[in-house]
Design a protein around this motif. Structure first.
Motif, short mmCIF file in Angstrom:
data_model
loop_
_atom_site.label_atom_id
_atom_site.label_comp_id
_atom_site.label_asym_id
_atom_site.label_seq_id
_atom_site.Cartn_x
_atom_site.Cartn_y
_atom_site.Cartn_z
N CYS A 214 38.04 -3.89 -10.11
CA CYS A 214 38.07 -3.25 -8.79
C CYS A 214 37.12 -3.98 -7.84
CB CYS A 214 37.67 -1.77 -8.92
SG CYS A 214 37.86 -0.85 -7.39
N LEU A 215 37.62 -4.25 -6.65
CA LEU A 215 36.83 -4.92 -5.62
C LEU A 215 37.05 -4.23 -4.28
CD1 LEU A 215 38.41 -7.42 -7.44
CD2 LEU A 215 36.49 -8.64 -6.40
N LEU A 216 36.05 -4.29 -3.45
CA LEU A 216 36.17 -3.77 -2.09
C LEU A 216 36.12 -4.94 -1.12
CD1 LEU A 216 34.69 -0.62 -0.52
CD2 LEU A 216 34.31 -2.77 0.65
N VAL A 217 37.15 -5.04 -0.28
CA VAL A 217 37.23 -6.12 0.70
C VAL A 217 36.89 -5.54 2.07
CG1 VAL A 217 38.73 -7.80 1.83
CG2 VAL A 217 38.97 -7.35 -0.63
N PRO A 218 35.68 -5.83 2.57
CA PRO A 218 35.35 -5.37 3.92
C PRO A 218 36.12 -6.17 4.96
CG PRO A 218 33.39 -5.98 2.64
CD PRO A 218 34.59 -6.54 1.94
N PHE A 219 36.40 -5.57 6.06
CA PHE A 219 37.02 -6.32 7.14
C PHE A 219 36.44 -5.85 8.47
CE2 PHE A 219 39.87 -2.82 6.08
CZ PHE A 219 40.04 -2.19 7.29
N LYS A 220 36.49 -6.75 9.39
CA LYS A 220 35.95 -6.50 10.74
C LYS A 220 37.10 -6.43 11.75
CE LYS A 220 31.36 -8.54 10.12
NZ LYS A 220 30.37 -9.52 10.65
N ALA A 221 36.73 -5.90 12.88
CA ALA A 221 37.73 -5.79 13.95
C ALA A 221 38.09 -7.18 14.46
CB ALA A 221 37.19 -4.94 15.09
N THR A 335 47.54 -10.28 -18.93
CA THR A 335 47.63 -9.65 -17.61
C THR A 335 46.28 -9.07 -17.22
OG1 THR A 335 48.34 -7.55 -18.59
CG2 THR A 335 50.06 -9.10 -17.92
N PHE A 336 45.98 -9.12 -15.94
CA PHE A 336 44.75 -8.56 -15.37
C PHE A 336 45.13 -7.74 -14.15
CE2 PHE A 336 43.92 -12.73 -17.22
CZ PHE A 336 42.93 -12.45 -18.15
N LEU A 337 44.66 -6.51 -14.14
CA LEU A 337 44.93 -5.63 -13.02
C LEU A 337 43.78 -5.72 -12.02
CD1 LEU A 337 46.32 -2.46 -14.83
CD2 LEU A 337 47.61 -4.26 -13.66
N ILE A 338 44.14 -5.95 -10.76
CA ILE A 338 43.16 -6.10 -9.69
C ILE A 338 43.43 -5.00 -8.66
CG2 ILE A 338 42.15 -7.65 -7.99
CD1 ILE A 338 43.36 -9.98 -9.56
N GLU A 339 42.46 -4.12 -8.49
CA GLU A 339 42.59 -3.06 -7.48
C GLU A 339 41.66 -3.39 -6.32
OE1 GLU A 339 42.16 1.79 -6.97
OE2 GLU A 339 42.00 0.86 -8.95
N ILE A 340 42.23 -3.46 -5.14
CA ILE A 340 41.49 -3.84 -3.94
C ILE A 340 41.45 -2.67 -2.98
CG2 ILE A 340 41.36 -5.44 -2.00
CD1 ILE A 340 42.88 -7.47 -3.66
N MET A 341 40.22 -2.25 -2.66
CA MET A 341 40.02 -1.24 -1.62
C MET A 341 39.61 -1.94 -0.33
SD MET A 341 37.98 1.90 -3.47
CE MET A 341 36.52 0.89 -3.73
N LEU A 342 40.13 -1.49 0.76
CA LEU A 342 39.75 -2.00 2.07
C LEU A 342 38.71 -1.08 2.67
CD1 LEU A 342 43.33 -2.86 3.39
CD2 LEU A 342 41.74 -4.34 2.15
N GLY A 343 37.76 -1.66 3.37
CA GLY A 343 36.69 -0.82 3.90
C GLY A 343 36.04 -1.40 5.13
N VAL A 344 35.42 -0.51 5.88
CA VAL A 344 34.64 -0.89 7.07
C VAL A 344 33.22 -0.38 6.86
CG1 VAL A 344 34.39 -0.63 9.56
CG2 VAL A 344 36.67 -0.78 8.55
#
Length: 545
Positions: A214-221, A335-344
């Protein structure tokens, strides 16, 4: 003269009687001598009377006085001679009696002393035997404890997937860089360097065949846009109904080759890429569902430009609406499961508004959950840095994860218990020597929380949180939420978890007894339930699969 000779002869015969060889026969012999002397005295008196009658009357008076004086003298001597042996005899008798009494008294005292000494010796022997038994018992207990610890350590020594996790993180970083290049001339959110979160990267994942990275990918405006975080109601933290409000920002004279969305007419803006408000927003709020779907498409598009695409296969699993789950397959068909959360990110803190999945039956697509996943991952890195090479706290997490499988306890509740105890108990007390004790502390803490129906959130309203964690002010000042609030509202479920809590210790003991060596594979959580399934699970971890 005859009388004197007789007296000295008698004295010579009586003197040996005063020796040390006195006995009963001597005493009787002395009595006989006394009678004999009296008879002789009578004879002498008769002779004196006879002599007196033969002398004249003129010398009778003088002779009688002389004889009387002589008789008195002889009587005194005879009495002395008789009294002296008698006194010696009685003295000897008394001394012998006193000596016999002393000997008897001393013998009694010696017997008592010997008895007391024997008792002391017996008591000392008993104490030594008790000490030996205690030592043997302690030695046996230590051996059993070491066997248990070895069994637990072997149980906890499941693969941490650290090597695979680093590979996936590196690959995803390259994927994000490529994605930034793909959307360079658009007005979509800009993804940034991913942050690892979750149990797999923390090192204590649940016993699953396919671990989830599990990873969290931050993003900006994007350029020309501003994000305003509307936290909604903050009565209960973390906030579940937050929104990300999107607004335009004036870019006149700032961005070359870009028209300002605020000061440019709609007709002129048609020649420019559409605004974020026109693509991923519902109204003026960023839509979670649209953003997750867009990011999945972006990942698949960017993947084609990576050299890893010739070795690995990347696919999207359409199981979730709010987050993005990818399936990575290598040439060995692993196989590898990758869960990506998006966040600010919320200001400059360790708290994010994320697209995390929720158990709520319905949640608006514009609602973003306030997540502490980044701060919690930071906490485990904080503990690891202070634990040194012997990161045994991970083994506690793994064993607890094994034991709790199939019961109504969530991994997040387990993580909260561990974080609370790790800040309350010094790190040196989490060594392998105290493994069983710490496990008992974990179960006892969890049991107390279940009985009280209260488990406080770790990061909210907790003064024990280290100062290295950057939290919003409301997290420091607010009252911590109760993670067991559902038990207060559901008495039946509370009784169920109390019953399950009683079974957890038995399961842990069973794992200690029957776990002889590390298993090559472990059963998945999908095959583990209650009753027969739980028993099959315990048998599965007890022997090699």
């Amino acid at each position: 003269m005859v009388a004197l000779v007789f007296i000295f002869t008698l004295l010579a015969q009586t003197l040996p009687l005063a020796g040390n060889d006195f006995n009963e026969h001597t005493f009787r012999h002395m009595k006989q001598h006394e009678l004999y002397l009296r008879e002789q005295m009578t004879v002498l008196l008769k002779e004196v009377e006879q002599i007196n009658q033969n002398h004249s009357r003129m010398g009778m008076q003088a002779l009688l006085s002389a004889v009387l004086f002589f008789w008195k003298t002889v009587s005194l001597c005879v009495f002395g001679l008789l009294f002296w042996p008698m006194w010696k005899i009685r003295k000897k008798f008394w001394e012998d009696q006193d000596n016999s009494d002393e000997v008897s008294c001393s013998s009694e005292e010696e017997c008592q002393e010997e008895q007391e000494l024997e008792k002391e010796v017996e008591e000392q022997q008993e104490e030594l035997e008790d000490q030996e038994e205690k030592k043997q018992q302690e030695h046996t207990e230590m051996e059993e404890l070491e066997q248990k610890e070895e069994a637990v350590l072997s149980l906890a020594a499941v693969p941490s997937h650290q090597e695979h996790g680093e590979m996936i993180l590196s690959m995803l970083c390259e994927l994000i860089k490529c994605s930034q290049f793909v959307i360079a001339n658009t007005f979509y959110p800009v993804p940034e360097h991913p942050i690892v979160v979750g149990s797999t990267y923390e090192g204590w994942g649940l016993p699953e065949e396919e671990p989830i990275f599990c990873l969290l990918v931050p993003f900006k405006a994007p350029r020309g846009h501003i994000f305003h975080l509307d936290l909604g109601t903050t009565r209960q933290l973390p906030v579940k109904n937050s929104c990300i409000h999107v607004e335009w920002e004036c870019t006149c004279g700032q961005e070359m080759g870009m028209l300002c969305f605020l000061r440019t007419s709609e007709d002129e803006l048609r020649n420019q890429s559409p605004s974020l408000l026109d693509t991923l927003c519902t109204g003026s709020y960023l839509d979670v569902w649209k953003t997750a779907c867009w990011f999945e498409t972006l990942c698949m598009t960017s993947w084609k430009y990576l050299p890893e695409s010739s070795v690995y296969s990347l696919n999207v699993t359409l199981l979730f609406k709010r987050s993005c789950r990818l399936r990575l397959t290598d040439v060995f068909r692993r196989t590898f499961l990758i869960e990506i959360m998006l966040g600010v990110q919320q200001d400059n803190t360790d708290i994010f508004l994320s697209s995390q999945e929720t158990e709520a039956p319905y949640m608006p697509s514009t609602s973003w959950l306030q997540t502490c996943a980044v701060a919690e991952a930071k906490f485990f890195r904080y503990i690891t840095a202070r634990a040194g090479e012997d990161n045994l706290y991970l083994r506690y997490m793994r064993v607890c994860a094994y034991v709790l499988v199939g019961y109504n306890f969530s991994p997040y509740e387990l993580k909260t218990v561990l974080m609370n105890l790790q800040t309350a108990i010094p790190m040196e007390c989490w060594s392998w020597k105290n493994f069983v004790l710490r496990m008992e502390d974990i179960f006892h803490y969890l049991c107390c929380c279940l009985e009280q129906k209260c488990l406080d959130h770790f990061l909210v309203g907790n003064e024990a949180v280290p100062a290295e964690f950057i939290l919003p002010w409301e997290f420091r000042e607010s009252r911590p939420p109760n993670l067991f609030q559902h038990l207060v509202q559901d008495p039946d479920r509370h009784e169920q978890v109390l019953y399950e809590m009683e079974m957890l210790q038995d399961r842990f003991t069973t794992l200690l007894i029957y776990r002889k060596r590390q298993t090559s594979t472990c059963p998945t959580a999908e095959h583990i339930g209650h009753g027969e399934d739980a028993a099959q699970y315990e048998e599965g971890v007890a022997v090699e699969c």
